[in-house]
Design a protein around this motif. Structure first.
Motif, PDB file in Angstrom:
ATOM      1  N   UNK A  68       0.825  -1.209   0.000  1.00  0.00           N
ATOM      2  CA  UNK A  68       0.000   0.000   0.000  1.00  0.00           C
ATOM      3  C   UNK A  68       0.857   1.257   0.000  1.00  0.00           C
ATOM      4  N   UNK A  69       0.226   2.340  -0.391  1.00  0.00           N
ATOM      5  CA  UNK A  69       0.919   3.621  -0.496  1.00  0.00           C
ATOM      6  C   UNK A  69       0.182   4.452  -1.530  1.00  0.00           C
ATOM      7  N   UNK A  70       0.628   5.665  -1.747  1.00  0.00           N
ATOM      8  CA  UNK A  70      -0.125   6.542  -2.648  1.00  0.00           C
ATOM      9  C   UNK A  70      -0.031   6.115  -4.107  1.00  0.00           C
ATOM     10  N   UNK A  71      -1.030   6.548  -4.875  1.00  0.00           N
ATOM     11  CA  UNK A  71      -0.974   6.332  -6.321  1.00  0.00           C
ATOM     12  C   UNK A  71       0.355   6.900  -6.806  1.00  0.00           C
ATOM     13  N   UNK A  72       0.620   8.168  -6.434  1.00  0.00           N
ATOM     14  CA  UNK A  72       1.847   8.831  -6.877  1.00  0.00           C
ATOM     15  C   UNK A  72       2.607   9.423  -5.704  1.00  0.00           C
TER      16      UNK A  72
END
Ligand code: PEP
Ligand code: MN
Length: 359
Positions: A24-28
């Protein structure tokens, strides 16, 4: 050409081998602060693999195309300060070199890249002699062979730790999903390559925050191995895919609600049958939406050619042919006729709107 493959587990030391594997983590990656803030909250939840897009493929030019190389330094910092593994998307030879140089732990190939054998081969060539897990997202179009071809190209470069990501398939028709799940495609891939880990990307399938939980549960119920979910410290302010990103807190809540059923499902199992029914109903609705769209196109044609909406001989033909087709499939004739009448009624109504609207 048939290629025997010996895929190895993704296997990262310290990462739980129990499913679901969570990435998981941000799109960008947008800024060092956004990356670090998001990463710290994610690490606090005990999650071990952090994702962030550094180079973003965009449908049209002019949008946010990723921060580029500088973002790799932020991911390095994430790794150093939180101990999480890092993952990013690569689409060219240069991306691969830069990502490897920065010590990225997991690479993924995006849906817009998997469609292109030249691009996948270029990445494969750049990976020769490297031992790193590579995740291959499905191509944007529902083509299982193209997906398998990409897996074979990466495997052919000597990469054995391969996983696939199911992120749904583009479609022109209006629907509840951003990308149609078409679950039968990853299910068929599982049948053909049972040792290949399958990770579901509910963020890109759903395109909406509220679909992440149900899609994740569906993926678990279909025995997928992991989930890749977009999360951002401030989703409403995200520079890309903001509708589908959730905070690390919400993510934690969603993950805690997941029910992981490990017992072997059989067709006698009622809940499994109900899930199948849910999927069939969804497909029926998608097909109906598609039929109406075609109907509206016919409406435009009729309008342009001064034809009446109602073409009785055609309607009778449809009723007759389809009812006997239904009979051959063990469907009750009255039932089939009733459904067809209703569908025709709605088609006529939609074509009437087109006739009226354009006057
Ligand atoms: C992403 O993971 O941010 C991404 C661009 O996904 P996809 O390639 O599935 O569209
Ligand atoms: Mn995204």
């Amino acid at each position: 050409m048939y290629m025997e493959m010996k895929i190895k587990p993704i296997d990262l030391p310290g990462v739980d081998t129990q499913r679901p594997l969570i990435i998981t983590g941000p799109c960008s990656a947008e800024s060092e602060e956004q990356v670090m803030q998001t990463a710290r909250s994610i690490a606090d939840k005990g999650i071990k693999i952090f994702r962030a897009g550094i180079w973003k493929p965009r449908t049209k030019p002019g949008g946010f195309e990723g921060v580029g190389e500088i973002g790799l330094q932020w991911l390095k910092r994430v790794k150093k300060e939180t101990g999480m593994y890092t993952a990013t998307e690569v689409a060219t030879r240069d991306h691969v070199f830069e990502a490897l140089k920065a010590g990225i732990d997991v690479l993924w190939i995006g849906a817009r890249t998997t469609v292109n054998p030249f691009a996948v081969q270029e990445i494969a060539d750049a990976l020769k002699g490297v031992d790193i897990p590579v995740l291959i997202k499905n191509p944007v179009n529902p083509d299982l062979e193209l997906w398998i071809g990409a897996i074979q190209r990466i495997y052919g470069a000597g990469i054995c730790r391969i996983g696939v990501v199911h992120r749904g398939f583009s479609s022109y028709d209006k629907k509840i999903y951003r990308n149609l799940p078409l679950w039968h495609i990853p299910i068929e891939l599982r049948r053909r390559m049972p040792e290949l880990p399958i990770i579901c990307d509910p963020s890109h399938i759903g395109g909406k925050r509220e679909l992440i939980a149900p899609l994740s549960q569906q993926a678990m119920d279909l025995s997928f191995d992991g989930l890749i979910i977009e999360s951002h410290c401030n989703p409403d302010a995200a520079w890309s895919d903001k509708e589908q990103q959730i905070t690390p807190d919400v993510l934690d809540y969603v993950l805690n609600l997941l029910v992981i059923r490990e017992e072997i499902q059989t067709t006698e199992n009622l809940s499994e049958l109900r899930r199948q029914i849910d999927q069939v109903d969804e497909q029926l609705l998608e097909l109906l939406a598609k039929r109406m769209r075609i109907s509206r196109e016919i409406g435009v044609y009729k309008k342009e050619h001064n034809m009446p909406v109602l073409q009785s001989p055609r309607y009778s033909e449809i009723l007759e042919k389809r009812s006997s087709m239904g009979e051959a499939m063990d469907l009750n004739t009255d039932f089939t006729r009733e459904i067809l009448k209703k569908i025709h009624e709605e088609s006529v109504r939609q074509q009437m709107i087109i006739m009226g609207d354009e006057e």
